[in-house]
Write an enzyme that holds these catalytic residues in place. Structure first.
Site, PDB file in Angstrom:
ATOM      1  NE  ARG A  49      -1.472  -3.588 -10.466  1.00 14.88           N
ATOM      2  CZ  ARG A  49      -1.054  -3.276  -9.250  1.00 14.88           C
ATOM      3  NH1 ARG A  49      -1.884  -2.755  -8.375  1.00 14.88           N
ATOM      4  NH2 ARG A  49       0.192  -3.507  -8.895  1.00 14.88           N
ATOM      5  CE  LYS A 210       9.153   0.607  -1.358  1.00 16.30           C
ATOM      6  NZ  LYS A 210       8.677  -0.291  -2.397  1.00 16.30           N
ATOM      7  N   GLY A 360       6.671   0.717  -8.205  1.00 19.25           N
ATOM      8  CA  GLY A 360       5.663   1.768  -8.322  1.00 19.25           C
ATOM      9  C   GLY A 360       6.255   3.121  -8.679  1.00 19.25           C
ATOM     10  N   GLY A 383       5.650  -5.649  -5.767  1.00 20.36           N
ATOM     11  CA  GLY A 383       6.239  -6.574  -4.794  1.00 20.36           C
ATOM     12  C   GLY A 383       6.710  -7.873  -5.425  1.00 20.36           C
TER      13      GLY A 383
END
Ligand code: ADP
Ligand code: MG
Length: 417
Positions: A49, A210, A360, A383
């Protein structure tokens, strides 16, 4: 039904970009995403990042701006800067990458001598913005104080674009000028290419663990794509919906009705797995066995897609024009259950399709199988990437669009710095 098309087309036209702004002699405030993973001693374990944020910083400096950069790091308590929250390791790493010292400023919201002396070509890093009271609540009062620091506000933090916080949202409203940085713009361009103007067939792969959070994504994508591939816990929910048995596998039976509705609404679009690699326990050393879905027993746990399902998936990937991928199709962390995800990763890499991957664990899997360089676009925003796929508007992008529209509507003036 969420609609990707109009917002994206509009966005491309209205959002001001850093490269289009004359920043010479101006104070530029860059909201970056420098939220890197650290070990217990605070050492950075992956600086992706930070490196991804260099383009905006270098560009502004090269064009003679005085540059302030900030980011959040972790989840600090507002009003309290602890050793765990400090951007000090990031200042050091940024300095190494840029070959210059990067000064770190604390308590920066209302300026001070550091700000008064800021000159063209200077670069400072402003401490963890999430420590400032009001940041997370998108406080207008805090945003106004921060906006006073700059002539140009630049948001380059795609990873937090789905959160309306003072440095990602309200500040864009109050700064004299607000624009998107190159990383944010590149993410939106890549997502636009994949979902707004896709080369057909457009294929989405939604897998992982998820289930409940991703069902919304499935609904949004089902309407949009030509083929929707499900894997992981999501596939298990679809197997249930199609009347199959999954034993002890991860799934959300409550959502089987929802999955059934998607299957019924789009016949043939969502192929349900025909076989799976199963184990009796969730462990790296659990014996693995490939089984047809019909043969799955009450003690079986599906931990990967099976060889026949994988082969069908490879064929679809090879023919796709565009591929959007989120979620490993199996427990790729365990070698015995990594084959499906590995073969999928290699197939996506080999496919002539434009591919975009995010999430991720998805990126970890892609890196593990060594194909990162061969994916069309790697989305850095976990996200935010998922919310984009859900068809939601990202607040940080929306406010930049608004500012862009306002700027376009204003008659040109003989603007002086
Ligand atoms: P991402 O971070 O890319 O959005 P998720 O966090 O949703 O992906 O899911 C990743 C995790 O899903 C991985 O750790 C993987 O082990 C797990 N997973 C994949 N398939 C299964 C399965 N069949 N059963 C249990 N876990 C699974
Ligand atoms: Mg994950």
């Amino acid at each position: 039904m969420p609609d990707f098309e109009s917002p994206l087309r509009e966005m491309a036209m209205t959002m001001l970009r850093l490269c289009d702004v004359d920043v010479h002699g101006k104070r530029v405030f860059i909201r970056a995403d420098l939220n890197v993973p650290q070990d217990d001693a605070g050492r950075i374990t992956d600086d992706t990042r930070i490196r991804a944020s260099l383009a905006a910083i270098r560009d502004a400096l090269a064009r003679g701006a005085a540059v302030m950069v900030t980011s959040h790091l972790g989840r600090p308590v507002e009003g309290k800067l602890t050793d765990a929250d400090t951007l000090a390791p990031i200042a050091t790493r940024l300095g190494e990458l840029l070959g210059r010292e990067v000064r770190l400023i604390r308590d920066w919201v209302d300026g001070g001598p550091w700000h008064a002396s800021l000159a063209s070509g200077d670069l400072v890093l402003l401490e963890n913005c999430r420590v400032n009271p009001g940041e997370k609540k998108d406080s207008a009062e805090l945003a106004q104080r921060m906006a006073h620091l700059c002539d140009v506000y630049c948001n380059d933090a795609f990873g937090t674009a789905h959160r309306a916080e003072a440095t990602t949202h309200a500040m864009a409203r109050y700064a004299p000028l607000a624009c998107a940085g190159p990383l944010l713009a590149a993410e939106l361009d890549a997502l636009g290419k994949a979902l707004d103007r896709p080369r057909r067939p457009l294929m989405a792969i939604v897998a992982g663990a998820k289930v409940s959070t991703k069902i919304t994504i499935l609904r949004a994508l089902a309407a949009k794509v030509d083929t929707l591939i499900v894997g992981g816990g999501i596939a298990n929910t679809f197997i249930l919906a199609a009347g199959g048995r999954i034993g002890k596998s991860l799934a959300e039976p409550d959502l089987a009705g929802e999955a059934k509705a998607i299957l019924d609404m789009y016949p043939g679009k969502v192929p349900v797995p025909v076989d799976a690699v199963c184990a009796q326990r969730f462990a790296a050393d659990a014996p693995a066995e490939a089984k047809a879905i019909g043969d799955i027993g009450p003690d079986d746990m599906i931990l990967d897609i099976g060889p026949r399902t994988t082969a069908a998936l490879e064929a679809l990937v090879a023919r796709a024009g565009t591929i959007v991928w989120n979620g490993p199709v199996g427990v790729f962390e365990f070698d015995a259950f990594a084959e499906g995800t590995k073969r999928l990763a290699l197939a996506v890499a080999a496919s002539p399709a434009f591919s975009i991957a995010g999430g991720g664990d998805t990126l970890a899997a892609i890196a593990k199988f060594g194909v990162t360089e061969r994916i069309g676009y790697i989305s850095t925003g976990g996200g935010a990437f998922l919310e984009f796929l859900e068809g939601r508007k990202l607040p940080a992008v929306e406010v930049l669009e608004e500012r862009g529209r306002e700027a376009a509507a204003r008659p040109p003036t003989g603007e002086s710095p």
